[in-house]
Design a protein around this motif. Structure first.
Motif, PDB file in Angstrom:
ATOM      1  N   THR A 179       2.629  23.414   4.144  1.00  0.00           N
ATOM      2  CA  THR A 179       2.645  22.688   5.408  1.00  0.00           C
ATOM      3  C   THR A 179       1.982  23.522   6.499  1.00  0.00           C
ATOM      4  O   THR A 179       1.787  24.732   6.344  1.00  0.00           O
ATOM      5  CB  THR A 179       4.086  22.352   5.837  1.00  0.00           C
ATOM      6  N   ALA A 180       1.657  22.866   7.591  1.00  0.00           N
ATOM      7  CA  ALA A 180       1.087  23.559   8.745  1.00  0.00           C
ATOM      8  C   ALA A 180       1.379  22.755   9.999  1.00  0.00           C
ATOM      9  O   ALA A 180       1.590  21.535   9.939  1.00  0.00           O
ATOM     10  CB  ALA A 180      -0.421  23.749   8.579  1.00  0.00           C
ATOM     11  N   VAL A 181       1.383  23.444  11.109  1.00  0.00           N
ATOM     12  CA  VAL A 181       1.458  22.770  12.402  1.00  0.00           C
ATOM     13  C   VAL A 181       0.066  22.247  12.731  1.00  0.00           C
ATOM     14  O   VAL A 181      -0.924  22.978  12.623  1.00  0.00           O
ATOM     15  CB  VAL A 181       1.932  23.739  13.502  1.00  0.00           C
ATOM     16  N   ILE A 182      -0.016  20.968  13.090  1.00  0.00           N
ATOM     17  CA  ILE A 182      -1.276  20.378  13.535  1.00  0.00           C
ATOM     18  C   ILE A 182      -1.079  19.935  14.977  1.00  0.00           C
ATOM     19  O   ILE A 182      -0.116  19.225  15.292  1.00  0.00           O
ATOM     20  CB  ILE A 182      -1.691  19.182  12.658  1.00  0.00           C
ATOM     21  N   GLU A 183      -1.984  20.356  15.848  1.00  0.00           N
ATOM     22  CA  GLU A 183      -1.839  20.034  17.264  1.00  0.00           C
ATOM     23  C   GLU A 183      -3.201  19.857  17.910  1.00  0.00           C
ATOM     24  O   GLU A 183      -4.235  20.243  17.348  1.00  0.00           O
ATOM     25  CB  GLU A 183      -1.052  21.139  17.975  1.00  0.00           C
ATOM     26  N   ASP A 201     -10.078  19.371  20.751  1.00  0.00           N
ATOM     27  CA  ASP A 201     -10.038  20.077  19.475  1.00  0.00           C
ATOM     28  C   ASP A 201      -8.728  19.822  18.734  1.00  0.00           C
ATOM     29  O   ASP A 201      -7.695  19.511  19.334  1.00  0.00           O
ATOM     30  CB  ASP A 201     -10.191  21.585  19.688  1.00  0.00           C
ATOM     31  N   TYR A 202      -8.799  20.009  17.401  1.00  0.00           N
ATOM     32  CA  TYR A 202      -7.610  19.978  16.547  1.00  0.00           C
ATOM     33  C   TYR A 202      -7.398  21.378  15.990  1.00  0.00           C
ATOM     34  O   TYR A 202      -8.365  22.052  15.596  1.00  0.00           O
ATOM     35  CB  TYR A 202      -7.782  18.994  15.388  1.00  0.00           C
ATOM     36  N   ILE A 203      -6.148  21.809  15.938  1.00  0.00           N
ATOM     37  CA  ILE A 203      -5.826  23.154  15.458  1.00  0.00           C
ATOM     38  C   ILE A 203      -4.787  23.056  14.347  1.00  0.00           C
ATOM     39  O   ILE A 203      -3.788  22.340  14.468  1.00  0.00           O
ATOM     40  CB  ILE A 203      -5.288  24.035  16.605  1.00  0.00           C
TER      41      ILE A 203
END
Length: 340
Positions: free
Chosen positions: A100-104, A109-111
């Protein structure tokens, strides 16, 4: 948050299925992988058998929901803004483990950041974080264009059906049943005479039984050519169903060579040579036929290999006589006869 821009893309990928030693079944899955900085993200995870949520066999509504989630158009499925990037290929249950990862968003932009392995709703970054991986900053236009194409473009799903040609009905029936068990459709026919072109276009590969003559094979090839279909043709090495399944999986892998982890396999005498493009787990299994036409299977090697060419010692007893070797990673299968 400061981070250099990284390119983002998508590419078709496969989790190869198969009948493993001991009778275990590994299901075939086609999915879309994330390509980060020109390289499949899954390749950064060396010992992971997983698929992305963008699998070809999930219902369309669920597939769309997964894409919308990656675009941050829906709420995150896990606390702290975390999204599943890779999950179990058999059941996709979080309890089996997931990356999993944090998407923000940061402006346009997307990080993606704070990658972790988790088996429940809360991630322990200190214990299970992928330290040194990311953060990745993607330009919004490139990121959205890649994901929007999955929703707006035509289907590019792989043809997961094979045509088995031959007269040995018992063997081909067992092979068809085995392929269906791992998620690959299979039909049996003596030839392709009278088969409509539209039906031929549904097949991703053709498997010839050993009894099929050269003239019959040429006729099948001409039929597919006339239908405008470019398919690989598999010549069965031996009447061993798990081996034929592995050959079929190898033929169905139409990914670009640069997107494969396992790129070469040869075997002779007491050693095999394996070439991998990224760190990954490789398993080697030997199949052989003895003098009484009995089949034997034995796992010979299971370890993580670093990129490059590797010589792997083989158990001579497992490869004596007429024998074959299957090399397997999470996404690739290669088969070779063992030379003397």
């Amino acid at each position: 948050m400061s981070a250099e821009y990284t390119s983002f893309g998508l590419a078709p990928a496969t989790r190869a299925g198969g009948l493993l030693a001991g009778g275990d079944v590994q299901v075939h899955r086609d999915f879309v992988d994330f390509v980060v900085d020109g390289r499949p993200l899954l390749f950064r995870l060396s010992d992971l058998d997983a698929v992305s949520p963008l699998a070809s066999d999930v219902p369309p509504t669920l597939f769309t929901a997964q894409v919308r989630g990656l675009l941050l158009e829906t709420e995150a499925p896990l606390p702290a803004g975390r999204y599943v990037l890779y999950g179990c290929p058999e059941c996709e249950d979080l309890a089996c483990g997931a990356v999993t990862a944090v998407i923000e968003r940061d402006g346009e932009d997307y990080i993606w950041r704070n990658f972790a392995w988790q088996t429940d709703v809360h991630a322990d970054l200190e214990l299970n974080g992928y330290h040194g991986m990311g953060p990745f900053r993607f330009r919004g236009a490139e990121y959205r264009a890649a994901l929007d194409a999955l929703l707006n473009g035509p289907s590019t799903g792989a043809r997961r059906r094979v045509l088995l040609i031959g007269a040995r009905v018992a063997l081909l029936a067992r092979l068809a049943a085995a392929l269906r068990t791992i998620g690959i459709g299979a039909d049996i026919a003596q030839d392709t005479e009278g088969v409509p072109a539209d039906e031929l276009r549904a097949y991703g590969a053709v498997v010839f039984g050993r009894s099929v003559g050269a003239g019959e094979r040429d006729a099948v090839r001409r039929a597919f050519t006339a239908a405008g279909v470019d398919v690989p043709y598999v010549d069965g090495l031996a009447p061993i169903v798990p081996l034929l399944v592995a050959q079929t999986e190898q033929a169905l892998d139409r990914s670009a060579p640069g997107r494969r982890r396992l790129t070469a396999l040869t075997a002779a005498g007491d050693r095999a040579e394996v070439v991998v493009t990224s760190s990954c787990r490789v398993r080697l299994t030997a199949h052989r036929i003895d003098r009484l036409s009995r089949t034997h299977v034995q796992d010979l090697f299971d370890a993580v290999l670093e990129p490059g060419r590797h010589l792997v010692p083989l158990d001579v007893g497992a490869t004596k006589g007429r024998s074959f070797l299957v090399a397997r990673t999470g996404g690739s299968v290669l088969v070779t006869a063992v030379g003397r």
